[in-house]
Design a protein around this motif. Structure first.
Motif, PDB file in Angstrom:
ATOM      1  N   MET A 161      10.534  65.022  52.372  1.00 48.70           N
ATOM      2  CA  MET A 161      11.452  64.179  53.132  1.00 48.70           C
ATOM      3  C   MET A 161      12.732  63.896  52.367  1.00 48.70           C
ATOM      4  N   ALA A 162      12.917  64.581  51.232  1.00 49.02           N
ATOM      5  CA  ALA A 162      14.081  64.293  50.403  1.00 49.02           C
ATOM      6  C   ALA A 162      15.367  64.513  51.175  1.00 49.02           C
ATOM      7  N   GLY A 163      16.160  63.471  51.326  1.00 45.22           N
ATOM      8  CA  GLY A 163      17.443  63.598  51.993  1.00 45.22           C
ATOM      9  C   GLY A 163      17.360  63.664  53.502  1.00 45.22           C
ATOM     10  N   ASN A 164      16.171  63.498  54.074  1.00 46.80           N
ATOM     11  CA  ASN A 164      16.008  63.556  55.517  1.00 46.80           C
ATOM     12  C   ASN A 164      16.617  62.303  56.147  1.00 46.80           C
ATOM     13  N   PRO A 165      17.653  62.468  57.005  1.00 43.90           N
ATOM     14  CA  PRO A 165      18.277  61.292  57.619  1.00 43.90           C
ATOM     15  C   PRO A 165      17.314  60.466  58.456  1.00 43.90           C
ATOM     16  N   GLN A 166      16.181  61.062  58.867  1.00 43.57           N
ATOM     17  CA  GLN A 166      15.200  60.320  59.659  1.00 43.57           C
ATOM     18  C   GLN A 166      14.289  59.463  58.788  1.00 43.57           C
ATOM     19  N   ASN A 167      14.318  59.703  57.495  1.00 42.53           N
ATOM     20  CA  ASN A 167      13.530  58.894  56.578  1.00 42.53           C
ATOM     21  C   ASN A 167      14.179  57.510  56.488  1.00 42.53           C
ATOM     22  N   PRO A 168      13.450  56.427  56.812  1.00 41.90           N
ATOM     23  CA  PRO A 168      14.065  55.088  56.764  1.00 41.90           C
ATOM     24  C   PRO A 168      14.670  54.748  55.405  1.00 41.90           C
ATOM     25  N   ALA A 169      14.072  55.281  54.329  1.00 43.22           N
ATOM     26  CA  ALA A 169      14.624  55.005  53.002  1.00 43.22           C
ATOM     27  C   ALA A 169      15.987  55.667  52.822  1.00 43.22           C
ATOM     28  N   ARG A 184      28.719  57.746  54.004  1.00 41.82           N
ATOM     29  CA  ARG A 184      28.845  56.517  53.230  1.00 41.82           C
ATOM     30  C   ARG A 184      27.635  55.633  53.484  1.00 41.82           C
ATOM     31  N   LEU A 185      27.072  55.132  52.411  1.00 44.94           N
ATOM     32  CA  LEU A 185      25.855  54.341  52.487  1.00 44.94           C
ATOM     33  C   LEU A 185      26.050  53.023  51.748  1.00 44.94           C
ATOM     34  N   THR A 186      25.300  52.032  52.147  1.00 48.37           N
ATOM     35  CA  THR A 186      25.285  50.766  51.426  1.00 48.37           C
ATOM     36  C   THR A 186      23.881  50.193  51.529  1.00 48.37           C
ATOM     37  N   SER A 245      18.106  56.459  55.777  1.00 47.45           N
ATOM     38  CA  SER A 245      19.004  55.938  56.811  1.00 47.45           C
ATOM     39  C   SER A 245      19.210  54.435  56.700  1.00 47.45           C
ATOM     40  N   ARG A 246      18.206  53.710  56.214  1.00 45.86           N
ATOM     41  CA  ARG A 246      18.320  52.250  56.097  1.00 45.86           C
ATOM     42  C   ARG A 246      17.750  51.783  54.760  1.00 45.86           C
ATOM     43  N   PRO A 247      18.326  52.225  53.659  1.00 42.55           N
ATOM     44  CA  PRO A 247      17.760  51.849  52.358  1.00 42.55           C
ATOM     45  C   PRO A 247      17.989  50.372  52.053  1.00 42.55           C
ATOM     46  N   GLU A 248      17.012  49.785  51.386  1.00 40.31           N
ATOM     47  CA  GLU A 248      17.178  48.433  50.855  1.00 40.31           C
ATOM     48  C   GLU A 248      17.721  48.477  49.424  1.00 40.31           C
ATOM     49  N   MET A 249      17.494  49.601  48.758  1.00 50.77           N
ATOM     50  CA  MET A 249      18.054  49.819  47.421  1.00 50.77           C
ATOM     51  C   MET A 249      18.511  51.263  47.307  1.00 50.77           C
ATOM     52  N   ILE A 250      19.699  51.451  46.724  1.00 52.12           N
ATOM     53  CA  ILE A 250      20.206  52.772  46.389  1.00 52.12           C
ATOM     54  C   ILE A 250      20.329  52.846  44.871  1.00 52.12           C
ATOM     55  N   VAL A 251      19.733  53.865  44.299  1.00 51.76           N
ATOM     56  CA  VAL A 251      19.823  54.111  42.868  1.00 51.76           C
ATOM     57  C   VAL A 251      20.623  55.400  42.676  1.00 51.76           C
ATOM     58  N   ILE A 252      21.727  55.310  41.947  1.00 50.76           N
ATOM     59  CA  ILE A 252      22.563  56.482  41.679  1.00 50.76           C
ATOM     60  C   ILE A 252      22.293  56.933  40.255  1.00 50.76           C
TER      61      ILE A 252
END
Length: 430
Positions: free
Chosen positions: A1-9, A134-136, A11-18
């Motif tokens: 599911m890596a990078g899958n836009p349908q994965n809630p993590a 763009r994500l937040t 499309s709607r992440p609560e945390m983004i780690v760069i």
């Protein structure tokens, strides 16, 4: 599911780690285990690097269950040629960073994080992917190393570079680590069982010579002779200048990593500080979530600011003290340019007898204020000796309680602890 836009993590992440090195991957692993939807973004660009992993971090990896994924070998002895006093001290594991980092990202993925192989840019609180998306998120962790928001790069009287790469000696070398002081800096080497040796020369950044010339010259200065080794291209250059800590402004967008740790040449604890920073950021996140309030924000900001500042100063001062021991090259530019950095203060404040001072600790994963005990051995302060609360124990010793009395309260280990502290206790009035 890596990078899958349908994965809630995704499309709607609560945390983004760069950044998916040790600091970023452990941050993602911790947050995913806490139940957050985590998106971990890393380009997964190979570096070929080898590093030393301290026994302390190796024990932590095993105790938490994350392990090393079979990516480390050793431990091997660490031999030191410093201040004209060759010696063998301590030991550490050798770790191939590409495989180690991949294992930690896999651990984060197994905990529920979505891992996306890409680079990303951070502007304010907005994360931009290469395709323009763009994500937040509520929480953002910047684990991009020296490209991230760790601190200020200016204001230092020197600039340091690490030149790294493989070489193969003609003669067989026993596996292990070597640290050698040289006129142009210091050389760290990891000899692996397959006969290859990874070398890292820490030296001045400015030079007209090529990296291969500089590393070859350092190997010759270390005692090798022409024809005894072959340097293998390509070589890697890494900025090693310590960054000055920047104040924490946004508690929900935090930098993690070891870029603030102005490492001394003998410590080998870069990976430890990277993981330690991830644990500190996770503690702040958990504390803010559990006790949302302005005073909690102030506590977390003080905790992170103090940690960054003390990490920077402690390691810089320990490094300064090690450099000052090496007098053979004191007049060389590398050594004279770093003499006295960062200041003339001791690496640890001298303590002649135990004293109680307020401090901050982690208890059950949360940041708390409490009185700590500072001793000649525990110069940074402790809240507990294992399961024994430090301040009440010291107060009981000062009140004249015997080791046997304390053992009835806290168990047999209290006897040895009593014997260690009792010599500092004031006389008990009759």
């Amino acid at each position: 599911m890596a990078g899958n836009p349908q994965n809630p993590a995704f499309s709607r992440p609560e945390m983004i780690v760069i950044g998916g090195g040790p600091a970023g991957a452990v941050s993602a692993w911790l947050a995913a285990r806490d139940g957050l939807r985590v998106l971990l973004i890393d380009p997964e660009k190979p570096s070929g690097r080898v590093e030393g992993l301290s026994p302390r971090l190796h024990r932590w990896l095993e105790s938490t269950g994350i392990g090393d994924g079979g990516t480390t070998i050793g431990p091997f002895p660490r031999r030191v040629d410093w201040a004209n006093q060759p010696q063998s001290v301590n030991a550490e594991h050798a770790v191939h960073r590409d495989r180690f980092d991949a294992h930690l990202r896999d651990a984060a993925r197994a905990a529920g994080a979505c891992v996306f192989a890409a680079s990303a840019q951070l502007s304010g609180r907005e994360v931009t992917l290469p395709d323009g998306r763009r994500l937040t998120a509520r929480w953002i962790i910047d684990a991009r190393g020296r490209q991230g928001r760790h601190g200020e790069r200016g204001g230092l009287p020197f600039s340091t570079l690490s030149i790294c790469g493989w070489y193969r000696p003609v003669k067989t070398t026993e596996p292990g680590f070597d640290i050698t002081a040289l006129p142009e800096g210091w050389l760290w080497r990891a000899a692996l069982p397959d006969g290859r040796i990874w070398a890292q020369l820490t030296t001045d950044a400015r030079s007209a010579a090529t990296m291969e010339t500089r590393l070859t010259r350092a190997l010759l200065h270390s005692g090798l002779t022409e024809g005894e080794f072959t340097v293998q291209a390509p070589l890697l250059a890494r900025a090693s200048t310590p960054l000055l800590p920047a104040p924490i402004t946004d508690l929900t967008c935090l930098p993690v990593g070891d870029a603030l740790a102005a490492m001394d040449p003998l410590s080998g604890h870069g990976l430890f500080w990277a993981v330690s920073s991830a644990l500190s950021a996770a503690a702040a996140r958990r504390t803010l979530t559990a006790r949302p309030a302005p005073q909690t924000e102030a506590l977390c900001r003080r905790y992170l600011d103090n940690r960054a500042r003390e990490t920077y100063l402690r390691n810089a001062r320990i490094g300064r003290d090690f450099l000052s021991l090496e007098t053979r090259f004191a007049d060389q530019p590398f050594w004279s340019g770093r003499a006295g950095f960062p200041d003339n203060e001791p690496s640890h404040s001298p303590i002649t007898r135990p004293e109680i001072r307020p401090g901050m600790v982690l208890r059950n994963g949360l940041i708390e204020e409490m009185d700590l005990l500072f001793t000649p051995q525990e110069t940074e302060g402790v809240g507990w000796f294992g399961e024994i609360p430090a301040v009440p124990f010291w107060q009981a010793v000062c009140a004249g309680q015997s080791g046997a009395e304390l053992a009835r309260r806290w168990g047999p280990v209290a006897i040895a602890l009593h014997d260690r502290l009792a010599r500092y206790a004031p006389p008990v009035e009759a």
